[in-house]
Enzyme design. Structure first.
Site, short mmCIF file in Angstrom:
data_model
loop_
_atom_site.label_atom_id
_atom_site.label_comp_id
_atom_site.label_asym_id
_atom_site.label_seq_id
_atom_site.Cartn_x
_atom_site.Cartn_y
_atom_site.Cartn_z
N ASP A 149 94.50 152.90 -21.80
CA ASP A 149 95.48 152.69 -20.68
C ASP A 149 94.73 152.40 -19.50
O ASP A 149 93.73 153.22 -19.08
CB ASP A 149 96.37 153.42 -20.51
CG ASP A 149 97.28 152.99 -19.34
OD1 ASP A 149 98.21 152.10 -19.56
OD2 ASP A 149 97.44 153.58 -18.26
N ASP A 171 105.01 155.81 -15.02
CA ASP A 171 103.40 155.27 -14.78
C ASP A 171 102.96 155.96 -13.41
O ASP A 171 102.33 155.18 -12.59
CB ASP A 171 103.16 153.78 -14.88
CG ASP A 171 101.85 153.23 -14.87
OD1 ASP A 171 101.04 154.03 -15.11
OD2 ASP A 171 101.82 152.16 -14.62
#
Length: 429
Positions: free
Chosen positions: A156, A309
């Site tokens: 990520d 996030d």
């Protein structure tokens, strides 16, 4: 000694309403849930919290966060990040490996787990990198990382650009019954771009990030997941094309799951007011059509869960402006109030639907024992004041990151207490 939470509103999925209950916690587990109409139990000698009509829920679960430690402690660390998570009602969070050093060795995984055990106040689950240093050139030692405590593999922050590398990673992860979690982005399409291709980019003469930069990787990886049998999870879905591909993959029996963030459910590029980098995130805010698509994807189960996030940065970094500042916004402390205010209070969703997407569904997808408010489940609980309206004040965040586009928004549904493993780790009650 037991903990009693008295007179809390507990959502009942069967009746579709919330009713007053007493919740008894003992030895880190939910011991019982009793109807408050029968009167108060004998709580002599036990700790009590009077929820007084506030919502009592299973603790929220966030499967996509950035705690920044090790390496970027000026942005956030495990202590500040978990305090911020608790303030947002999150009891379990999964942290991404784009740290420095990258979380690509067993030693770094163990460091995070050890630090979380001593400095953290919520459950921390670390992901490990797919490739060494997240460079996309060489796979990490999946077996050693799993043994050290990693719960899945992801690069990520960057997409795995090489399809063979991703297929090899999926085959290896599948052989170990581990998930691959993907940040989907084709680098060749995004160089020098800070916002999506859309109205804001056109009006400000900016290069735009096209939707296909995300969807190309989503489509590629769904085909690779079909070939390898891996559990493939798509990070922060933001485009209509990605939703369409994930829906098709699920319809064909492929083991694909996906997540979406509050900002992609609420904001589009047409809401960006200026070149303020607090509106810069990756994936970027997309078009209104994409916003509607991800809402529909969450509603029909194409997208399985809501994540934040949470991506804190320093104020100095964000002051560099839209083109030069790093991507990312903080998310822990505004997530539930945003979702509750914009979707539940407006009648678009039931409270039960929102709670499920923030508790039960992430637990189901990643095989966690938490996420359920029932006897015998872990006593990870959140108490929320659904009626209190507050203004978002970034300066009051427990997070070191104050970078949010939601400053000044008036929202309902603020968490007021968080309980982890039966212990009250934060409370305003």
């Amino acid at each position: 000694m037991a903990l009693w939470i008295l007179n809390g509103l507990v959502w009942d999925e069967q009746t579709g309403e919330a009713t007053r209950k007493h919740v008894r916690v003992e030895n880190g587990l939910i011991a019982s849930i009793q109807d408050a109409a029968a009167g108060n139990p004998d709580t002599a000698g036990h700790e009590t919290i009077d929820a007084n009509g506030k919502l009592v829920s299973a603790g929220f679960i966030d499967m996509h966060v950035h705690l920044r430690e090790p390496g970027f402690e000026y942005k956030e660390d495990i202590a500040s990040g978990t305090r911020s998570a608790a303030r947002g009602g999150f009891t379990t969070i999964a942290c991404m490996p784009n740290t420095r050093p990258v979380t690509d060795t067993p030693e770094t995984v163990r460091y995070i787990l050890d630090k979380a055990a001593t400095a953290g106040i919520v459950n921390v689950l670390p992901y490990a990198a797919i490739t060494k240093n997240e460079l996309g050139r060489e796979l990490t030692d999946f077996a050693a990382l799993k043994e050290a405590g990693a719960i899945g593999f992801t690069d990520d922050g960057v997409g795995v650009q090489n399809a063979q590398m991703m297929k090899d990673a999926m085959n290896l992860a599948a052989s170990m019954n581990m998930p691959v979690i993907a940040h989907c982005e084709d680098d060749s399409l995004v160089v020098g771009a800070a916002v999506t291709e859309g109205k804001f980019a056109r009006e400000n003469g900016l290069k735009g990030i096209p939707n296909e930069s995300e969807a190309i990787h989503v489509g590629r990886d769904i085909l690779l997941a079909e070939a390898t049998g891996v559990h493939y999870h798509v990070c922060h879905v933001s485009t209509e094309q990605s939703v369409r591909l994930i829906r098709l993959g699920k319809q064909n029996g492929i083991k694909v799951t996906a997540e979406v963030c509050p900002h992609h459910l609420i904001l589009s590029d047409e809401d960006i007011p200026s070149m303020d980098a607090n509106w810069k995130m990756n994936p970027p805010l997309r078009t209104p059509r994409d916003v509607q698509a991800v809402i529909e994807g969450l509603e029909d189960g194409t997208l399985d869960m809501i994540v934040t996030d949470h991506a804190p940065h320093s104020q100095e970094e964000k002051a560099r402006g839209m083109q030069l500042a790093p991507f990312g916004i903080t998310g822990f402390e505004t997530a539930f109030p945003l979702m509750y205010t914009k979707f539940v209070r407006t009648g678009k969703w039931t409270l039960g639907f929102l709670l499920k997407r923030m508790t039960e569904d992430p637990a189901r997808v990643f095989g966690l024992k938490s996420g359920m408010l029932q006897a015998g489940a872990p006593a990870d609980l959140t108490i929320v004041d659904l009626e209190n309206e507050r203004e978002v004040n970034p300066e009051s965040f427990a997070s070191k990151g104050k970078n949010t586009p939601f400053g000044g928004w008036k929202l309902h549904g603020w968490p007021v207490a968080t309980i982890v493993n039966g212990n009250v780790v934060w409370s305003e009650l």
